[in-house]
Design a protein around this motif. Structure first.
Motif, PDB file in Angstrom:
ATOM      1  N   ASN A 378       0.834  -1.207   0.000  1.00 53.08           N
ATOM      2  CA  ASN A 378       0.000   0.000   0.000  1.00 53.08           C
ATOM      3  C   ASN A 378       0.867   1.253   0.000  1.00 53.08           C
ATOM      4  OD1 ASN A 378      -2.356  -1.446   0.001  1.00 53.08           O
ATOM      5  ND2 ASN A 378      -2.934  -0.946   2.119  1.00 53.08           N
ATOM      6  N   SER A 382       1.030   3.918  -3.158  1.00 53.99           N
ATOM      7  CA  SER A 382       0.570   5.296  -2.990  1.00 53.99           C
ATOM      8  C   SER A 382       1.616   6.283  -3.490  1.00 53.99           C
ATOM      9  CB  SER A 382       0.247   5.569  -1.514  1.00 53.99           C
ATOM     10  OG  SER A 382       1.416   5.674  -0.723  1.00 53.99           O
ATOM     11  N   VAL A 449       0.520   5.854   4.026  1.00 48.65           N
ATOM     12  CA  VAL A 449       0.249   6.078   2.604  1.00 48.65           C
ATOM     13  C   VAL A 449       0.116   7.573   2.358  1.00 48.65           C
ATOM     14  CG1 VAL A 449      -0.828   3.836   2.222  1.00 48.65           C
ATOM     15  CG2 VAL A 449      -2.233   5.750   2.950  1.00 48.65           C
ATOM     16  N   GLU A 711      -5.588   3.249   3.599  1.00 53.40           N
ATOM     17  CA  GLU A 711      -5.310   3.737   2.261  1.00 53.40           C
ATOM     18  C   GLU A 711      -5.663   5.213   2.208  1.00 53.40           C
ATOM     19  OE1 GLU A 711      -9.548   2.103   0.448  1.00 53.40           O
ATOM     20  OE2 GLU A 711      -7.777   2.194  -0.815  1.00 53.40           O
ATOM     21  N   ALA A 718      -3.441   2.706  -3.698  1.00 54.81           N
ATOM     22  CA  ALA A 718      -3.316   1.994  -2.425  1.00 54.81           C
ATOM     23  C   ALA A 718      -4.439   1.000  -2.280  1.00 54.81           C
ATOM     24  CB  ALA A 718      -3.339   2.991  -1.267  1.00 54.81           C
ATOM     25  N   PRO A 720      -6.219  -1.858  -0.096  1.00 57.40           N
ATOM     26  CA  PRO A 720      -6.225  -2.406   1.257  1.00 57.40           C
ATOM     27  C   PRO A 720      -6.018  -3.903   1.243  1.00 57.40           C
ATOM     28  CG  PRO A 720      -8.465  -1.867   0.573  1.00 57.40           C
ATOM     29  CD  PRO A 720      -7.554  -1.350  -0.492  1.00 57.40           C
TER      30      PRO A 720
END
Length: 734
Positions: A378, A382, A449, A711, A718, A720
């Motif tokens: 994640n 991001s 993130v 996220e 991102a 989860p």
């Protein structure tokens, strides 16, 4: 040798059974401190209030069970050893009696008047007042006066059980013994009057009092000085008729007694001229003294009681000062936050506001990671959505869960993995700095993130060549749980609102590990990230200030981090934070005496951080302690209103912070509960940190369990992950 030791240990466990878990010393000490504090406050409230008192007024009752010779007898009632006697004071003898004392204001004045006119009296003292002012009881005895019991809490004994009566007598006697080293056999029941007022309710009590070895003393004349009828009226009511002897009732406590003192100063010489003598009770009755000296264990028990009461008085006095200090700090902090954070928001949101030339060159993003398998994907994805050119360096700090392999398997451009043996976060960041290509370096945690614009917003302040570091806006991503919601309030109000204030003051104390940016040219001269403290982010920020760099706050550089989801994990995290902050303050203490621009942080920042981040939280529990104290011992209504007032101020600040951060106000519904439960946990954590620091304990780094559910809102990169358990957890060891 080791095998033998293990075998013996196994045998001992087999013989003795499983070892009972023991409460760690780091938890035991704060709990003991809090218990001791609560006990002393309860003791203080106990001897200051009338929580056990009974002010009910007796209704008329029959008198057929009261012996006639008591109703027609004198004011000294002796029921000891089966006797039933009512004794009277001889003619031209007056026994002045003073109830409800000693009082720190009026009792010394009464004693001065008695000494001035060479008169003796009997003081019927309550246990609560004698415990609080033992020196006055000792002065009474030293100056030849007699002392009698007036119960401990001043209840109407006709409504009490024999057990309660015994307790009132013994506690009253204990206080007198501790104060003056004597026992007394004189007793006056509260709310008593004349002997002929004895009835079927009060007579059994009088008989029982006699069976315990006490003489009950009522009165012949009542000055009714408590009504403050005027000096002349007090003298008239106190004066017996026809030269008869009398026991006179007055008061040296319970309110304003200036009329009593003035009346006494006239009453004594006037009646002496008429042939009256002012004696103690036993002197007037030509009886043996009612007071005997005490020694041995009984004396030391009384002295111990007085010592504890006096200690509770002094402690409470110190706590009241502390409450005034914390009240001033809290109000000052709220006012500063409201004013300066508003100023900061208006300044950076002006249309023509610019830090300097736009920063467009690429930056290096360092991601230290230790067993972040559930979060790292994640985090990296991001960053791939960033609208600013970046390179990503993931420093795997000896992970055992395949964190590095996950990143490598993603096969993303501009993402590198650097592996090292486990050496801690500061070492990982320094390794990343050594591998970074660009001068501006962004640092983030492996469980965090970024939004697409985070990096761009975070680096724009470097358009000002004086800026050496920038703090971003860290937010709680998992705020749907109750603990998460409480931390969300704390982050928005306690962290980011504070950062706006510190930005304006030019003394930002911490670049959050979740989202911060630095110039390499600023970090390298100070040696990079240090492992001298457990709060490396606070340590490096203070070092940059001392090196003369500006540290600012970028409100739009938002990062979403996973906050602890259990009380144990939260405790571990905040314990490290608070202890690390103390370490950093101590490490940079010399900045207070440094001169020049670099000394501004020492003159302004370090005192502010010490007051608002260490001292104020340590004293803040006093608000709740005195709330409980006021509810139990009074004044209850005023106490609750004061506490609600503090809560209202906090609610206003929290709402303002949420408005500045454009957050939904619905999360503030849990603010009252946060103040009752969450804040208490933070108090104990800080107290534990203080104890660890003062005792020289050491705390090692800990790894919190992560779930990988956070996220960035609206972030497409991102994804989860499934919530899981079993992450590695390196716990703190004190």
């Amino acid at each position: 040798m080791a095998s033998r030791s293990r075998r013996h240990g196994a045998v001992r466990r087999a013989r003795g059974g499983a070892r009972r878990p023991r409460l760690p010393l780091r938890l035991l000490l704060p709990l003991l401190v809090l218990v001791a504090l609560a006990a002393m406050l309860m003791l203080r409230g106990y001897v200051h209030s009338e929580i056990l008192a009974d002010h009910r007024v007796q209704s008329p009752a029959p008198t057929d069970r009261v012996p006639q010779k008591i109703l027609e007898g004198g004011p000294v009632i002796d029921t000891r050893g089966g006797r039933t006697e009512g004794l009277s004071v001889p003619d031209h003898r007056l026994v002045l009696t003073f109830d409800d004392g000693p009082d720190p204001v009026w009792t010394p004045r009464v004693l001065d008047v008695l000494k001035k006119h060479d008169a003796h009296a009997v003081f019927f003292v309550t246990g609560t007042m004698a415990s609080r002012y033992p020196d006055l009881v000792k002065r009474m005895v030293d100056e030849g006066h007699e002392v009698g019991l007036h119960t401990f809490n001043h209840p109407d004994l006709s409504y009490q059980s024999t057990k309660r009566i015994d307790w009132e007598l013994s506690q009253n006697q204990l206080a007198i013994t501790g104060a003056a080293g004597i026992r007394t056999s004189l007793f006056r029941p509260p709310y008593s009057s004349f002997a002929d007022a004895m009835d079927n309710k009060t007579w059994p009590v009088t008989e029982y009092i006699g069976s315990r070895g006490y003489i009950t003393v009522v009165n012949n004349t009542d000055s009714e000085d408590w009504k403050k009828p005027g000096v002349d009226e007090i003298i008239r009511r106190a004066t017996p008729h026809g030269g008869k002897g009398a026991i006179v009732l007055m008061h040296d406590s319970g309110g304003d007694r200036h009329q009593t003192v003035r009346a006494l100063d006239r009453f004594l010489p006037d009646l002496k001229e008429k042939g009256y003598r002012f004696d103690n009770l036993t002197e007037a009755l030509d009886a043996p003294s009612a007071m005997t000296r005490v020694g041995g264990a009984e004396l030391w028990k009384g002295k111990a009681w007085i010592f504890l009461v006096q200690a509770s008085e002094k402690l409470t006095g110190a706590l009241v000062v502390g409450l005034a200090v914390i009240g001033t700090l809290v109000i000052s902090r709220f006012v500063l936050m409201l004013l300066l954070s508003g100023f900061h928001a208006r300044r950076v949101r002006r249309k023509n506001f610019r830090w300097g030339p736009a920063v467009t060159e690429p930056v290096s993003v360092l991601v230290p990671a230790y067993n972040e398998a559930k979060c790292i994907e994640n985090t990296v994805r991001s960053l791939m959505d960033s609208d600013h050119p970046i390179e990503v360096i993931v420093i795997d700090d000896g992970s055992s869960d395949g964190t590095a392999r996950i990143v490598e398997a993603m096969g993303l451009p501009n993402v590198r993995v650097v592996r090292q043996l486990n050496a801690g976060k500061p070492a990982a960041l320094n390794r990343g700095l050594a591998n970074a290509r660009y001068d501006i370096v962004v640092m983030m945690d492996g469980d965090t993130v970024f939004e697409p614009s985070t990096v761009r917003e975070l680096v724009q302040p470097f358009g000002d060549s004086r800026v050496g570091a920038v703090a971003g806006n860290a937010k709680v991503g998992n705020k749907d749980s109750l603990i998460g919601a409480w931390q969300h309030i704390e982050y928005v109000m306690g962290f980011n609102l504070d950062r706006r204030m510190y930005d304006v003051l030019g003394c930002m104390p911490t670049i959050p590990g979740a989202v911060g940016a630095f110039r390499r040219s600023a970090l390298e001269p100070i040696g990079g990230m240090s492992d001298d403290t457990l709060a490396e982010d606070t340590d490096v920020t203070m070092a940059l200030h001392r090196a003369g760099w500006r540290v600012v706050y970028a409100e739009n550089a938002r990062a979403w981090t996973e906050a602890p989801e259990s009380v144990q994990q939260l405790w571990s995290q905040r314990y490290r934070w608070s202890y690390g902050t103390m370490q950093a303050i101590w490490k940079h203490r010399r900045s207070v005496i440094e001169r020049g621009p670099s000394g501004r942080f020492g003159r302004v920042g370090l005192p502010f951080v010490s007051l608002f981040m260490v001292l104020a939280p340590l004293l803040a529990p006093l608000i709740d302690v005195f709330l409980l104290y006021g509810i139990v011992f009074g004044p209850t209504q005023k106490t609750i209103l004061a506490w609600l007032g503090v809560l209202a101020i906090q609610a206003v600040c929290a709402a303002y912070a949420f408005r500045l951060d454009r957050e939904r106000m619905t999360h503030l519904i849990s603010l009252p509960l946060q103040q009752i439960l969450y804040r208490q946990l933070m108090y104990v954590v800080l107290l534990q940190s203080w104890i660890t620091a003062l005792t020289g304990g050491r705390l090692r780094w800990q790894k919190l369990r992560r779930t990988g559910v956070v996220e960035a809102p609206g972030g497409g990169g991102a994804v989860p992950r499934q919530r899981a358990r079993g992450d590695d957890d390196r716990r703190p060891v004190a």
